[in-house]
Every structure is written in C-alpha cells, then in structure tokens.
Design a protein around this motif. Sequence first.
Motif, PDB file in Angstrom:
ATOM      1  N   ALA A   1       0.810  -1.216  -0.067  1.00 46.06           N
ATOM      2  CA  ALA A   1      -0.107  -0.114  -0.012  1.00 46.06           C
ATOM      3  C   ALA A   1       0.881   1.343   0.003  1.00 46.06           C
ATOM      4  N   GLY A   2       0.583   2.349  -0.977  1.00 49.33           N
ATOM      5  CA  GLY A   2       1.294   3.531  -0.914  1.00 49.33           C
ATOM      6  C   GLY A   2       2.659   3.416  -1.724  1.00 49.33           C
ATOM      7  N   SER A   3       3.068   2.068  -2.530  1.00 48.50           N
ATOM      8  CA  SER A   3       4.243   2.277  -3.133  1.00 48.50           C
ATOM      9  C   SER A   3       4.302   2.549  -4.328  1.00 48.50           C
ATOM     10  N   LEU A   4       3.153   2.339  -5.012  1.00 45.39           N
ATOM     11  CA  LEU A   4       2.864   2.680  -6.476  1.00 45.39           C
ATOM     12  C   LEU A   4       3.385   4.061  -6.907  1.00 45.39           C
ATOM     13  N   ASP A   5       2.876   5.240  -5.781  1.00 47.26           N
ATOM     14  CA  ASP A   5       3.230   6.369  -6.228  1.00 47.26           C
ATOM     15  C   ASP A   5       4.975   6.706  -6.087  1.00 47.26           C
ATOM     16  N   VAL A   6       5.620   6.028  -5.252  1.00 47.26           N
ATOM     17  CA  VAL A   6       6.883   6.138  -5.177  1.00 47.26           C
ATOM     18  C   VAL A   6       7.547   5.570  -6.291  1.00 47.26           C
ATOM     19  N   LEU A   7       6.991   4.496  -7.007  1.00 49.40           N
ATOM     20  CA  LEU A   7       7.550   3.937  -8.391  1.00 49.40           C
ATOM     21  C   LEU A   7       7.268   4.965  -9.336  1.00 49.40           C
ATOM     22  N   LEU A   8       6.217   5.555  -9.303  1.00 48.01           N
ATOM     23  CA  LEU A   8       6.107   6.458 -10.452  1.00 48.01           C
ATOM     24  C   LEU A   8       7.027   7.577 -10.331  1.00 48.01           C
TER      25      LEU A   8
ATOM     26  N   LEU B   1       1.271   1.269 -17.025  1.00 52.47           N
ATOM     27  CA  LEU B   1       1.283   2.583 -16.350  1.00 52.47           C
ATOM     28  C   LEU B   1       3.087   2.932 -16.073  1.00 52.47           C
ATOM     29  N   LEU B   2       3.497   1.927 -15.581  1.00 51.48           N
ATOM     30  CA  LEU B   2       5.066   2.113 -15.121  1.00 51.48           C
ATOM     31  C   LEU B   2       5.824   2.519 -16.546  1.00 51.48           C
TER      32      LEU B   2
ATOM     33  N   GLN C   1      12.543   2.303   2.184  1.00 48.44           N
ATOM     34  CA  GLN C   1      12.033   3.802   2.147  1.00 48.44           C
ATOM     35  C   GLN C   1      12.091   4.358   3.570  1.00 48.44           C
ATOM     36  N   ASP C   2      12.471   5.686   3.641  1.00 51.81           N
ATOM     37  CA  ASP C   2      12.325   6.391   4.906  1.00 51.81           C
ATOM     38  C   ASP C   2      10.987   6.155   5.354  1.00 51.81           C
ATOM     39  N   PRO C   3      10.616   5.571   6.595  1.00 56.05           N
ATOM     40  CA  PRO C   3       9.273   5.354   7.150  1.00 56.05           C
ATOM     41  C   PRO C   3       8.711   6.667   7.024  1.00 56.05           C
ATOM     42  N   ALA C   4       9.477   7.679   7.531  1.00 52.19           N
ATOM     43  CA  ALA C   4       8.806   9.111   7.419  1.00 52.19           C
ATOM     44  C   ALA C   4       8.219   9.670   6.124  1.00 52.19           C
ATOM     45  N   SER C   5       8.871   9.258   4.997  1.00 46.93           N
ATOM     46  CA  SER C   5       8.176   9.619   3.790  1.00 46.93           C
ATOM     47  C   SER C   5       7.082   8.635   3.102  1.00 46.93           C
ATOM     48  N   ALA C   6       7.049   7.671   3.783  1.00 52.23           N
ATOM     49  CA  ALA C   6       5.912   6.589   3.275  1.00 52.23           C
ATOM     50  C   ALA C   6       4.549   6.854   3.532  1.00 52.23           C
TER      51      ALA C   6
ATOM     52  N   LEU D   1      16.447   5.457   2.272  1.00 54.07           N
ATOM     53  CA  LEU D   1      16.365   6.494   1.365  1.00 54.07           C
ATOM     54  C   LEU D   1      15.148   7.231   1.235  1.00 54.07           C
ATOM     55  N   GLY D   2      15.099   8.486   1.164  1.00 49.46           N
ATOM     56  CA  GLY D   2      13.923   9.149   0.751  1.00 49.46           C
ATOM     57  C   GLY D   2      13.451   9.060  -0.639  1.00 49.46           C
TER      58      GLY D   2
END
Lengths: 264, 187
Positions: free
Chosen positions: B13-20, B51-52, B150-155, B174-175
């Motif tokens: 959950a929430g990782s697609l945006d990071v990949l994009l 999409l990717l 991924q830096d949990p603070a940015s997730a 990593l941010g």
Amino acid sequence: MEILLSDLLEQYGYDFTGYSRASLKRRISRLYGLDKALSFAEFRYRINNDHGYFKRFVEQITVNVTEMFRDPSFFKTLRDVVLPKLGTYPFIRIWLAGCSTGEEAYSISIILKELNLLHKSLIYATDLNPTVLEKAAQSMFAMSQMKQYSENYILSGGTKDFSSYYTANYSLAKFDDELKSKIIFSTHNLVSDHSFNEFQLILCRNVLIYFDRDLQHKVLSLFDESLEELGYLALGTKETINFSQITDRYKRLQTEKIWRKVEV
Amino acid sequence: MKKCEAFIIGGSAGSLDVLLRLLPRIDAAIPFPIIIVIHRKHGSDSLLTDLLSSRTKLIVKEVDEKENIVAGTVYIAPSDYHLLIERDNTFSLDYSEKINYSRPAIDVTFQTAAEVYKSNLYCLLLSGSNSDGVNGLKSVQLWGGKTLIQDPASAQVAYMPAQAKLHVKIDHILGIEDMGDFINLLA
C-alpha cells in the motif's frame, strides 16, 4: 537437495530432477522446519526408510493449492467456445493433468452438466500424489471457500445458484455425487508415465511452471501424443507452448491460454 | 561499492506512487535488471505494466515463467504468483500458499534472489501495511546483499519499512527523491 532427489529416484522411482530448483528448495526447507528435523541426515533417513513419511514428503513438496473456477474468464471460454464445440462429438474425453485436490475437475463437471453434456463425458483427473486424489474423491471442500467460488462461478458465466450444487455439512460443503459420477481419479506421473488414452481436451494448468524447460518439452510432447486432431490443450495463465517443437501444429484461441491442434 | 547484479523493489500500500516518481529518474542504460514485486489485486497486470512503462525509457515487462533475466529491463511480478529467481539467472513462478496474506510475496523473491546474487544484490522495501519483505531482507543480509528501505517518514504507510528497520540491520534509508540517484550510482 540433490542427494535427496537422487534418493527419491533410486528408492521410490519418483523423479524430481526436472523440477525448478528455487521452488523445490523452498518447499523442502519449509518441510524441514515444519517437521523440526534434527539434522539433514535424520531427515534423509526418515524419507528413505519411513514410507508414511515419504508420502508426506511428496505431498508437501508438491504444490497443491487450487480453487474452483480459478481465472473465471478461462472457464467462460471453456463454457462458451470449447465445450460446445466438443459437444458435437458422440463422446467427450477430458484429461485434467495435475488435478490436485479436484476443485477444477468439479468445476468442469458443473459446466458440462449445465451444457447438458455430462452424461456423454468422461474426465480423467490425474495427479502423481495419491493423498490428494483421495481427498478429491471425497468431493468435500471448505465451506469458507464457497463465497469466493460462487463469485468465480458467476464471473465464469454460471447462472444457477451455486449453493444448489452442494450440501453444507458443518465446515464442509459436500458436492453432489452426480458431479463425481463422470470423473475418474487416478495416479499418473507426468515425468515418468506414458500416454494412456486419446483426448479431445487436455487441461494442465499451473503445473508446467514447476518444471524446467527440458521437462516442459517432454510433457508437452506427451500431451501432443495424447490429443486428437482438433482437440484442445489448456495451460495456466502464465504458461505457453511457444518455445516447444509442438507449437507449429497448434493455433491459439484469442486471449486465453488454450490451443487447438490443427489438421496437418 | 559492490557490483550490482540485480536491484529488487518490494512494496505494498502506498508504493505505486513512489515507483511512478522513481522510474523516470533511472538511467536508460542501467547495467542490471530492476525487479518489482508489489501487492495488488489479481487481474490488473497489463494496466500496471502500461502505467509504469509510460514513465521510463527502459523496457518494462511482466515476467514470463523461465524467462532469462536481462540487464536494463524492468520486470514486474505477475499478480497471484510468487516470483522466484533461479540459479541460472532465470525467473520461475510458483502458485503455492500465500505468505503474509500475499501472492506475490516480497519475501519469496528477496529470499531466492539472496542465495543467487549474494553480495551483489540490492533490495529496497517501500511503503506498505504488512510485514512482507522483512524476512526477505533478513536473508539478503545473511547472504551479504544490501538492505534498503524507504524512509518510513516519507511513506504513505510506514508500517512495512518501519518493521524492517526494527528487525533487520538496514544499510541505507532512502527518501523518495534519493532513490533514483542511488540506483544510477550503482552502475
């Protein structure tokens, strides 16, 4: 692991050497942990000397996860295209190779019944593993799965009330005996056993993924020998015949992993 | 820095945006494969690949079973199968039980890759709401590969990378904006 595989071949005649290693290794490690083996030597000794444990070993290292009407669009194509075509034959012989606990066999039986073809059909459902076949023959599946299966059934083009096919018995759903009446459950090992009949439809879904390319070639040739002209071969969503020598004689049906053997 | 033979990214959950956001930043001539395992519903495979693919010049494709793993390609794990790495540098698929309620399970891909690529493996765990990937990262570390989160603070959902941080020694945090450069520098 290679030691175990050669033991199994020598001791029991079960040949797993053509299986994909990563998956097999995971399964064996999982069982090793599950059964709290004290050492590799002890684990190996048990497999080689305790027949009951050997049965468990085979059951646990092969993957027996399956469901009814899995990939509904596949079963819709069976219902709308393949089986009506076979319905013009006087008798329909189907081989379901690697049937595991039988969910797909009963799914096909339900479609045949609804198409009014069950009376002239015979489904040979085979697996290398006798234990799963015993389970399959009981025609009982977990009640907790029925909601999912019912959804799959409807998505695959089923229009009846799915619950009319079984009787609820505590946590189990017992499917009607009529559905089983045209299924023959029998052991057959794709690695070592030969062709045993000619069929108009062979289904083998999500079995080839566990085999390396050489073994896949061999098994596809076995299917080719066992399939009548104009018969159909159905594989899993991620499987293909494209790399193999039989591919020239087959024409794929649009979208699904179903190929028809064409006349030569 | 160790040579990178494969870079594997696991997310939920929430990782697609990071990949994009990450994919456009990766160099088109990257000399190793990028393998992506994300949790999603069964049946929307081509959608995700398209999409990717729209965000990068790299070839993006869903894995075919027994396919050779080629550098410079972005591979997506098919939905509803576990994705495994074989010793001969090919993929295999497996329809065994779900792990952490997931198929594909990130753990399976990380663990099988760890044994094959050993110290030349990099595994990055992104945002997510369960603990899939944590055991996988443990194996990666055991076999000498690099563990990244991924830096949990940015997730969007911090649980998954936070669990990894709690249970595994993490080599790099990593941010989102740093991930592209990090990957490019491994070339």
